[in-house]
Design a protein around this motif. Structure first.
Motif, PDB file in Angstrom:
ATOM      1  N   HIS A 131      -0.231  -4.322   5.476  1.00 62.03           N
ATOM      2  CA  HIS A 131      -1.545  -4.522   6.101  1.00 62.03           C
ATOM      3  C   HIS A 131      -2.572  -5.018   5.086  1.00 62.03           C
ATOM      4  O   HIS A 131      -3.754  -4.682   5.175  1.00 62.03           O
ATOM      5  N   GLU A 132      -2.082  -5.781   4.121  1.00 65.00           N
ATOM      6  CA  GLU A 132      -2.984  -6.445   3.165  1.00 65.00           C
ATOM      7  C   GLU A 132      -2.553  -7.905   3.121  1.00 65.00           C
ATOM      8  O   GLU A 132      -1.859  -8.341   2.215  1.00 65.00           O
ATOM      9  N   CYS A 145      -5.951  -3.655   8.150  1.00 60.64           N
ATOM     10  CA  CYS A 145      -5.192  -2.576   8.795  1.00 60.64           C
ATOM     11  C   CYS A 145      -5.326  -2.560  10.313  1.00 60.64           C
ATOM     12  O   CYS A 145      -4.605  -1.832  10.989  1.00 60.64           O
ATOM     13  N   SER A 196       0.478   3.632   1.814  1.00 58.15           N
ATOM     14  CA  SER A 196       0.666   3.976   3.231  1.00 58.15           C
ATOM     15  C   SER A 196       1.939   3.333   3.791  1.00 58.15           C
ATOM     16  O   SER A 196       2.570   3.895   4.700  1.00 58.15           O
ATOM     17  N   CYS A 228       0.854  -1.196   0.000  1.00 54.37           N
ATOM     18  CA  CYS A 228       0.000   0.000   0.000  1.00 54.37           C
ATOM     19  C   CYS A 228       0.889   1.246   0.000  1.00 54.37           C
ATOM     20  O   CYS A 228       1.986   1.223   0.565  1.00 54.37           O
ATOM     21  N   CYS A 276      -6.999  -3.682   2.299  1.00 54.09           N
ATOM     22  CA  CYS A 276      -6.920  -2.235   2.551  1.00 54.09           C
ATOM     23  C   CYS A 276      -7.500  -1.471   1.366  1.00 54.09           C
ATOM     24  O   CYS A 276      -8.491  -0.759   1.521  1.00 54.09           O
TER      25      CYS A 276
END
Ligand code: NAP
Ligand code: ZN
Length: 362
Positions: free
Chosen positions: A76-77, A102, A56, A54, A172
């Protein structure tokens, strides 16, 4: 009866995990080992098979939001296979597929958590990485790693009919676009804009199209035009061309802005109808100036949205299973993560990198 000293020992037991992380804003993402707790009674232990990349992750690795605690292990995926469960776990057993997005914890008692909106937990949700680790102290470490241990409340069921690596980004990019599209009731008969064709944007196009909207993609990359049509956009606007933009003035019900960097949001507010909404999910590091006139004329609304709660994430996965939706991905070995970041910064990814964690084990 359980022996309290044995339980205390279990609570502190840890296992060493291999992963990839960054130690400073300027260092490359490199091999990094760290401790995770052994599964507690409500925990699910997952062998990570794939993890999406991501934007992020990149903002965090480089401390662009100025909240990074180093070392940071992003990711976070997450999708993988359950390898062990605590004795109170009811919904998962070893061998099942499972996903983690997440959020790995929240207080679960505040009004937002009780409403299924853990992302707005009054105590602050615990992020999958760079969050407070309440079990071991320090911070949580994410999915650029071989295994993760998460309370079952925060673990998602993965539909069996979908291609597994393509499911990872749903955790996400999928929920971050699904949640605002649902909240602002996007559907048939509406004209909906998606700004930016990256990881989030391409999921926004697919999901808004599946919800029945007339989808218009705004992109700075003329080379993405054909892909946008294939993904579900009925029209494509090159956002750098003022004439193309002007044609759509005052015509949108809803616009979802996924851009990761500085850009002019007023140009999009002007495209909304009366009472239309522009929702930001992109999180550029600096504030974006908004003209009062873009808002007061036509009573327009400017809003934001943050990922989505656990129940809605499951709903999104089930919606994707029903509509056969996964992310368009490029699979990479973890050793290529730094190159992937450079390509992501150049808007050169179709449309999400996904790390194959087999590369970490080999
Ligand atoms: P991404 O894959 O890098 O996509 C971003 C897209 O924005 C690019 O593909 C590009 O699309 C466009 N873009 C990039 N720089 C631009 C610029 N200077 N001007 C105009 N357009 C530009 O990133 P992502 O993973 O989708 O994430 C997007 C943003 O959402 C990030 O800031 C991320 O941190 C944030 N995010 C927020 C949430 C949330 O809960 N709100 C959740 C996840 C991520 P075109 O080539 O089509 O122009
Ligand atoms: Zn993300």
């Amino acid at each position: 009866m359980s022996n309290p000293s044995v339980l205390a020992e279990q609570a502190n037991a840890t296992t060493t995990i291999r992963g990839y992380g960054a130690t400073s804003p300027t260092s490359a993402v490199a091999p990094f080992s760290f401790a995770r707790r052994e599964p507690l009674p409500n925990d699910v232990q997952i062998e990570i098979l794939f993890c999406g990349v991501c934007h992020s992750d990149l903002h965090t690795v480089r401390n662009e939001w100025q909240n990074t605690i180093y070392p940071v292990v992003p990711g976070h995926e997450i999708v993988g296979r359950v390898t062990a469960v605590g004795d109170k776990v009811k919904r998962f057993k070893p061998g099942d597929l499972a996903g983690v997005g997440c959020i790995v914890d929240s207080d679960r008692t505040c009004p937002n958590c009780r409403a299924g909106l853990e992302q707005f937990c009054d105590s602050g949700f615990i992020g999958t990485y760079n969050g407070e680790d309440k079990h071991l102290g320090g911070v949580t470490y994410g999915g650029y790693s071989e295994k993760i241990i998460v309370d079952e409340h925060f673990v998602l069921r993965i539909p069996k009919n979908l291609d597994l690596p393509g499911v990872a980004p749903l955790l996400c990019a999928g929920i971050t676009t699904y949640s605002p599209l649902r909240h602002w009731k996007v559907g048939k008969g509406q004209k909906v804009g998606i700004v930016g064709l990256g990881g989030l944007g391409h999921m926004g196009v697919k999901l808004a199209h599946a919800m029945g909207a007339h989808v218009v993609l705004f992109t700075t990359s003329p080379g993405k035009k054909e892909d946008a049509a294939r993904l579900g956009a009925s029209e494509v606007v090159i956002s750098k061309d003022p004439q193309q933009m002007a044609k759509h003035a005052g015509s949108f019900d809803f616009i979802l802005d996924t851009v990761s960097a500085q850009h002019d949001v007023n140009a999009y507010l002007e495209l909304l109808k009366r009472d239309g909404t522009l929702t930001l999910v992109g999180a550029p590091e600096k504030p974006l100036p908004v003209s009062a006139f873009s808002l007061i004329f036509k009573r327009r609304q400017f809003a934001g949205s943050l990922i989505g709660g656990i129940a809605e994430t499951q709903e999104m996965l089930d919606f994707c299973a029903q509509h056969g939706i996964v992310s368009d991905i490029e699979i990479i070995p973890i050793q290529q993560i730094n190159k992937a970041y450079e390509r992501m910064l150049r808007s050169d990814v179709k449309y999400r990198f996904v790390i194959d964690l087999a590369s970490l084990r080999s």
